[in-house]
Design an enzyme around this catalytic site. Structure first.
Site, PDB file in Angstrom:
ATOM      1  N   LYS A   8     -20.323 -14.983   2.416  1.00 34.34           N
ATOM      2  CA  LYS A   8     -21.739 -14.775   2.688  1.00 34.34           C
ATOM      3  C   LYS A   8     -22.516 -14.086   1.579  1.00 34.34           C
ATOM      4  O   LYS A   8     -22.041 -13.137   0.967  1.00 34.34           O
ATOM      5  CB  LYS A   8     -21.871 -13.910   3.932  1.00 34.34           C
ATOM      6  CG  LYS A   8     -21.424 -14.584   5.200  1.00 34.34           C
ATOM      7  CD  LYS A   8     -21.694 -13.625   6.309  1.00 34.34           C
ATOM      8  CE  LYS A   8     -21.223 -14.072   7.655  1.00 34.34           C
ATOM      9  NZ  LYS A   8     -21.192 -12.882   8.526  1.00 34.34           N
ATOM     10  N   GLY A  66     -10.928  -8.144  -1.272  1.00 36.28           N
ATOM     11  CA  GLY A  66      -9.666  -8.287  -0.556  1.00 36.28           C
ATOM     12  C   GLY A  66      -9.132  -9.708  -0.554  1.00 36.28           C
ATOM     13  O   GLY A  66      -7.961  -9.943  -0.874  1.00 36.28           O
ATOM     14  N   ARG A 118       0.828  -1.218   0.000  1.00 35.61           N
ATOM     15  CA  ARG A 118       0.000   0.000   0.000  1.00 35.61           C
ATOM     16  C   ARG A 118       0.859   1.264   0.000  1.00 35.61           C
ATOM     17  O   ARG A 118       0.443   2.284  -0.537  1.00 35.61           O
ATOM     18  CB  ARG A 118      -0.958  -0.010   1.183  1.00 35.61           C
ATOM     19  CG  ARG A 118      -2.085  -0.987   0.927  1.00 35.61           C
ATOM     20  CD  ARG A 118      -3.118  -0.951   2.014  1.00 35.61           C
ATOM     21  NE  ARG A 118      -4.323  -1.608   1.536  1.00 35.61           N
ATOM     22  CZ  ARG A 118      -5.225  -2.172   2.320  1.00 35.61           C
ATOM     23  NH1 ARG A 118      -5.066  -2.133   3.633  1.00 35.61           N
ATOM     24  NH2 ARG A 118      -6.287  -2.740   1.819  1.00 35.61           N
ATOM     25  N   GLY A 176     -13.214  -3.500   0.254  1.00 32.83           N
ATOM     26  CA  GLY A 176     -14.572  -2.985   0.444  1.00 32.83           C
ATOM     27  C   GLY A 176     -14.956  -1.971  -0.621  1.00 32.83           C
ATOM     28  O   GLY A 176     -16.095  -1.949  -1.099  1.00 32.83           O
TER      29      GLY A 176
HETATM   30  P1  ADP Z   1     -13.540 -11.038  -0.725  1.00 31.82           P
HETATM   31  O1  ADP Z   1     -12.680 -10.464   0.376  1.00 31.82           O
HETATM   32  O2  ADP Z   1     -12.728 -11.453  -1.909  1.00 31.82           O
HETATM   33  O3  ADP Z   1     -14.699 -10.155  -1.068  1.00 31.82           O
HETATM   34  P2  ADP Z   1     -15.057 -12.581   1.160  1.00 31.82           P
HETATM   35  O4  ADP Z   1     -14.514 -11.769   2.270  1.00 31.82           O
HETATM   36  O5  ADP Z   1     -16.493 -12.422   0.827  1.00 31.82           O
HETATM   37  O6  ADP Z   1     -14.174 -12.407  -0.162  1.00 31.82           O
HETATM   38  O7  ADP Z   1     -14.896 -14.133   1.477  1.00 31.82           O
HETATM   39  C1  ADP Z   1     -13.661 -14.728   1.771  1.00 31.82           C
HETATM   40  C2  ADP Z   1     -13.855 -15.854   2.732  1.00 31.82           C
HETATM   41  O8  ADP Z   1     -14.807 -16.783   2.265  1.00 31.82           O
HETATM   42  C3  ADP Z   1     -12.578 -16.624   2.938  1.00 31.82           C
HETATM   43  O9  ADP Z   1     -12.120 -16.439   4.249  1.00 31.82           O
HETATM   44  C4  ADP Z   1     -12.972 -18.071   2.675  1.00 31.82           C
HETATM   45  O10 ADP Z   1     -12.423 -18.984   3.606  1.00 31.82           O
HETATM   46  C5  ADP Z   1     -14.470 -18.021   2.815  1.00 31.82           C
HETATM   47  N1  ADP Z   1     -15.123 -19.136   2.107  1.00 31.82           N
HETATM   48  C6  ADP Z   1     -15.054 -19.436   0.807  1.00 31.82           C
HETATM   49  N2  ADP Z   1     -15.716 -20.579   0.535  1.00 31.82           N
HETATM   50  C7  ADP Z   1     -16.194 -21.019   1.701  1.00 31.82           C
HETATM   51  C8  ADP Z   1     -16.939 -22.170   2.099  1.00 31.82           C
HETATM   52  N3  ADP Z   1     -17.311 -23.088   1.220  1.00 31.82           N
HETATM   53  N4  ADP Z   1     -17.253 -22.313   3.413  1.00 31.82           N
HETATM   54  C9  ADP Z   1     -16.869 -21.388   4.299  1.00 31.82           C
HETATM   55  N5  ADP Z   1     -16.166 -20.280   4.000  1.00 31.82           N
HETATM   56  C10 ADP Z   1     -15.831 -20.109   2.712  1.00 31.82           C
HETATM   57 MG    MG Z   2     -12.976 -10.355   2.515  1.00 28.18          MG
END
Ligand code: ADP
Ligand code: MG
Length: 398
Positions: A204, A355, A36, A378
């Site tokens: 989620k 992220g 960063r 975010g």
């Molecule tokens: P990003 O930061 O790319 O937007 P998120 O924060 O929404 O992604 O999600 C990342 C998390 O989702 C990771 O910590 C990963 O372990 C979790 N994850 C992915 N697939 C599953 C799953 N099948 N069950 C539980 N957690 C999951």
């Molecule tokens: Mg995330």
């Protein structure tokens, strides 16, 4: 309308406040990843070259102002001093760190700036008013500068005193990093070349409702993997065992499938595990055979093949959210597979926003495999919701 950029400002000899994102991971006072800081250098070096007097503001971590027993410990943990020191190793000018966010020492340091020199102000979150966009605080910080430049892409989705408040007072512009992010993400989300395929995953549904909604509108296909896929499967009446489920989002998933069934692509097999662990029994099962006492922690090989087929020929691909629990090696296969497929798509414009997905791609050697990997988790997510981000919207138009 296009926003002013730092190149539109006459900065020579002026005090330029730059909101940067120096929110780097620090452990025991040691910086674990300086990316960063490096990302902010183009704007900082430009201002040095042009003879601006540079005042840098950034947050670092979180400071609890509600529970006074935590405030001091949080401040000690999130002191920006090591970051200022590291910045000094990257630039050819004097860098002065001020360990406070207001007061005589700060004002003197700013007054003492010569053209091309830098003052780094203490963590903006030392101030209770920062996250509330307190007008008095914004006014005080604005009094330290003549111009304001926003280069903290990771923070532009937050209407704080240092991101929005100062811009409400001073003439303002985008820095190079924010300009680059806005261009890259706009190209994907607002002017995509079709076919446009979105890949969504992560933990989620609830975190991403607005992103799913917007991408279902603008994309030709929306591939859903990761933890959120199981709520969709449940909505189809399938057994999902102990996999991640948001029971209160089943109806929403149903309504997405009713409305956009032809666009949504769901996994057809999974890597399931007896527990949330990388050491116990695991196996690949088809979507109709998830055992009631197991959990899905990654997509399976047939799914990867299906997703690759859907991605073939795409001209724009946006990806947010890992396909599995990539933090554990046995469940990183789907996520790495998507990196591999995306990085080999001929002629496609490929973007990662998110992220964890960005971290997964970089960790696994795909740093150069994409057209753009966003630096703002975010912020890129909110960008993909299709709404203006407050820290960008407030910047003056050209
Ligand atoms: P990003 O930061 O790319 O937007 P998120 O924060 O929404 O992604 O999600 C990342 C998390 O989702 C990771 O910590 C990963 O372990 C979790 N994850 C992915 N697939 C599953 C799953 N099948 N069950 C539980 N957690 C999951
Ligand atoms: Mg995330």
């Amino acid at each position: 309308m296009a926003k002013q950029t730092v190149q539109d400002l006459n900065v020579s000899g002026k005090r330029v406040i730059v909101r940067v994102d120096f929110n780097v991971p620090i452990k025991d006072g040691v910086i674990k990843d300086e990316n960063r800081i490096v990302q902010a250098l183009p704007t900082i070096n430009y201002l040095i070259d042009k003879g601006a007097r540079i005042v840098l503001l950034s947050h670092l971590g979180k400071v609890d102002h509600k529970d006074p027993t935590k405030t001091d410990a949080d401040k000690a943990k999130n002191n920006l001093a090591p970051v200022a020191k590291r910045l000094g190793e990257h630039v050819m000018t004097r860098v002065t760190f001020v360990s406070e966010t207001r007061g005589a020492a700060l004002e003197a340091a700013v007054k003492d700036l010569k053209n091309g020199e830098i003052v780094v102000v203490q963590n903006t979150r030392y101030e209770k008013g920062e996250e509330k966009n307190d007008p008095e605080l914004a006014k005080y910080w604005a009094s330290l500068g003549d111009l304001f430049v926003t280069d903290a892409f990771g923070s532009v989705h937050r209407a704080h005193a240092s991101t929005v408040g100062i811009a409400q007072i001073l003439p303002s512009a985008l820095g190079f990093l924010v300009e680059k992010e806005v261009k890259a993400l706009s190209k994907a989300v607002f002017e995509p070349e079709h076919p446009f395929v979105a890949i969504l995953g992560g933990a989620k549904v609830s975190d991403k409702i607005k992103v799913i909604e917007n991408l279902l509108k603008v994309a030709d296909k929306v591939i859903i993997g990761g933890g959120m896929a199981y709520t969709f499967l449940k909505a189809q009446g399938k057994e999902i065992g102990k996999s991640l489920l948001e029971a209160d989002k089943i109806d929403l998933a149903k309504s997405f499938m009713d409305q956009f069934g032809d666009k949504i692509v769901l996994p057809v097999d999974f890597m399931v595990s007896a527990e949330f662990s990388d050491t116990c029994d695991r196996k690949v099962v088809d979507k109709d055979h998830i055992p009631a006492d197991w959990m899905g922690l990654d997509i399976g090989p047939k799914t990867l093949e299906l997703f690759a087929k859907e991605l073939k020929g795409a001209k724009t691909v946006v990806w947010n959210g890992p396909m599995g629990v990539f933090e554990m090696k046995p469940f990183a296969v789907g996520t790495i597979g998507i990196c591999d497929v995306m990085s080999k798509l001929p002629g496609a414009y490929t973007v990662i926003g998110g992220g964890d997905s960005a971290a997964a791609a970089i960790e696994n050697g795909y740093e150069h495999g994409f057209s753009h990997i966003s630096t703002g988790g975010g912020a890129s997510l909110e960008f993909m919701e299709g709404n203006p981000l407050p820290g960008i919207a407030i910047i003056q138009d050209k």
